[in-house]
Motif scaffolding. Sequence first.
Motif, PDB file in Angstrom:
ATOM      1  N   GLU A 172       0.778  -1.254  -0.136  1.00 36.93           N
ATOM      2  CA  GLU A 172      -0.094   0.029   0.118  1.00 36.93           C
ATOM      3  C   GLU A 172       0.878   1.362  -0.056  1.00 36.93           C
ATOM      4  OE1 GLU A 172      -3.074   0.131   3.157  1.00 36.93           O
ATOM      5  OE2 GLU A 172      -3.265  -2.159   2.936  1.00 36.93           O
ATOM      6  N   SER A 173       0.271   2.397  -0.560  1.00 34.74           N
ATOM      7  CA  SER A 173       1.191   3.593  -0.728  1.00 34.74           C
ATOM      8  C   SER A 173       1.537   3.920   0.722  1.00 34.74           C
ATOM      9  CB  SER A 173       0.516   4.669  -1.732  1.00 34.74           C
ATOM     10  OG  SER A 173      -0.688   4.872  -0.981  1.00 34.74           O
ATOM     11  N   GLN A 174       0.825   3.973   1.909  1.00 38.78           N
ATOM     12  CA  GLN A 174       1.117   4.628   3.036  1.00 38.78           C
ATOM     13  C   GLN A 174       1.546   3.634   4.204  1.00 38.78           C
ATOM     14  OE1 GLN A 174       0.895   7.733   3.267  1.00 38.78           O
ATOM     15  NE2 GLN A 174      -0.007   7.815   1.362  1.00 38.78           N
ATOM     16  N   GLN A 175       1.817   2.418   3.706  1.00 35.33           N
ATOM     17  CA  GLN A 175       2.584   1.513   4.518  1.00 35.33           C
ATOM     18  C   GLN A 175       4.077   1.397   4.176  1.00 35.33           C
ATOM     19  OE1 GLN A 175       1.015  -2.451   4.067  1.00 35.33           O
ATOM     20  NE2 GLN A 175       1.895  -3.158   5.985  1.00 35.33           N
ATOM     21  N   ILE A 176       4.889   1.717   4.997  1.00 34.25           N
ATOM     22  CA  ILE A 176       6.390   1.866   4.863  1.00 34.25           C
ATOM     23  C   ILE A 176       6.900   0.596   4.545  1.00 34.25           C
ATOM     24  CG2 ILE A 176       8.707   2.173   5.907  1.00 34.25           C
ATOM     25  CD1 ILE A 176       7.135   4.545   7.558  1.00 34.25           C
ATOM     26  N   ASN A 177       7.662   0.483   3.441  1.00 38.99           N
ATOM     27  CA  ASN A 177       8.213  -0.832   3.134  1.00 38.99           C
ATOM     28  C   ASN A 177       9.293  -1.185   4.195  1.00 38.99           C
ATOM     29  OD1 ASN A 177      10.625  -2.186   1.853  1.00 38.99           O
ATOM     30  ND2 ASN A 177       9.373  -2.332   0.130  1.00 38.99           N
ATOM     31  N   PRO A 178       9.272  -2.577   4.601  1.00 42.76           N
ATOM     32  CA  PRO A 178      10.257  -2.886   5.564  1.00 42.76           C
ATOM     33  C   PRO A 178      11.813  -2.699   5.525  1.00 42.76           C
ATOM     34  CG  PRO A 178       8.836  -4.719   4.955  1.00 42.76           C
ATOM     35  CD  PRO A 178       8.620  -3.926   3.991  1.00 42.76           C
ATOM     36  N   GLN A 179      12.039  -2.493   4.266  1.00 37.19           N
ATOM     37  CA  GLN A 179      13.557  -2.136   3.709  1.00 37.19           C
ATOM     38  C   GLN A 179      13.935  -0.860   4.463  1.00 37.19           C
ATOM     39  OE1 GLN A 179      15.479  -3.809   0.238  1.00 37.19           O
ATOM     40  NE2 GLN A 179      13.484  -3.963  -0.592  1.00 37.19           N
ATOM     41  N   ILE A 180      12.851   0.118   4.316  1.00 33.02           N
ATOM     42  CA  ILE A 180      13.048   1.607   4.528  1.00 33.02           C
ATOM     43  C   ILE A 180      13.087   1.554   6.091  1.00 33.02           C
ATOM     44  CG2 ILE A 180      11.823   3.769   4.672  1.00 33.02           C
ATOM     45  CD1 ILE A 180      10.670   3.144   1.791  1.00 33.02           C
ATOM     46  N   ALA A 181      12.324   0.973   6.868  1.00 31.30           N
ATOM     47  CA  ALA A 181      12.477   0.948   8.242  1.00 31.30           C
ATOM     48  C   ALA A 181      13.767   0.445   8.878  1.00 31.30           C
ATOM     49  CB  ALA A 181      11.191   0.131   8.648  1.00 31.30           C
ATOM     50  N   ALA A 182      14.272  -0.527   8.117  1.00 34.67           N
ATOM     51  CA  ALA A 182      15.476  -1.250   8.573  1.00 34.67           C
ATOM     52  C   ALA A 182      16.536  -0.312   8.423  1.00 34.67           C
ATOM     53  CB  ALA A 182      15.758  -2.601   7.849  1.00 34.67           C
ATOM     54  N   PHE A 183      16.450   0.411   7.020  1.00 30.81           N
ATOM     55  CA  PHE A 183      17.364   1.357   6.906  1.00 30.81           C
ATOM     56  C   PHE A 183      17.557   2.685   7.766  1.00 30.81           C
ATOM     57  CE2 PHE A 183      18.742   5.152   3.994  1.00 30.81           C
ATOM     58  CZ  PHE A 183      20.112   4.751   3.725  1.00 30.81           C
ATOM     59  N   GLN A 184      16.431   2.965   8.188  1.00 27.41           N
ATOM     60  CA  GLN A 184      16.079   3.830   9.144  1.00 27.41           C
ATOM     61  C   GLN A 184      16.956   3.848  10.637  1.00 27.41           C
ATOM     62  OE1 GLN A 184      12.174   5.333   9.776  1.00 27.41           O
ATOM     63  NE2 GLN A 184      12.675   7.106  11.163  1.00 27.41           N
ATOM     64  N   GLY A 185      16.626   2.562  10.904  1.00 26.21           N
ATOM     65  CA  GLY A 185      17.298   1.981  12.245  1.00 26.21           C
ATOM     66  C   GLY A 185      18.693   1.785  12.072  1.00 26.21           C
ATOM     67  N   VAL A 186      19.313   1.244  10.930  1.00 26.15           N
ATOM     68  CA  VAL A 186      20.723   1.316  10.745  1.00 26.15           C
ATOM     69  C   VAL A 186      21.221   2.768  10.840  1.00 26.15           C
ATOM     70  CG1 VAL A 186      22.407   0.556   9.130  1.00 26.15           C
ATOM     71  CG2 VAL A 186      20.700  -0.853   9.620  1.00 26.15           C
TER      72      VAL A 186
END
Length: 93
Positions: free
Chosen positions: A28-42
Motif C-alpha cells: 500500500e502507498s501509506q505502509q512503509i516498506n520494511p527495507q526503509i524501516a530497517a535502513f532508518q534503524g541502521v
Amino acid sequence: MAEVIHIQRVTIHLKNGTNLAIDLKAEESQQINPQIAAFQGVLADPESQEKVFTFQGIRGFSWVRIKEVVAFDAVPLIFTPAEKEPAQTSQTK
C-alpha cells in the motif's frame, strides 16, 4: 479495471552530492516498506557507520555505505496502467 501498482521511491542523498533513487515494491502507498524501516534503524545506530546496507529494489540490488549518507526521503507512488483500447480493424474494399 487495471491493477494499481504501489511503489515507494527512496532517494538517498550522499556526502559527495550524488542522489541515489531506489524504487521498492509496496503493498500500500501509506505502509512503509520494511527495507526503509530497517535502513532508518541502521542510520540511527552510531555503531553502524562502517556498515554497508543492501536494498533489493525493483531494478536490482543497491549497496549504500552508511557513513556516506547525509539524508534520505521516501515518496509513495501509485501507478494505474491505462486500459488498452481494442485494436481497430481496417476494412479494405
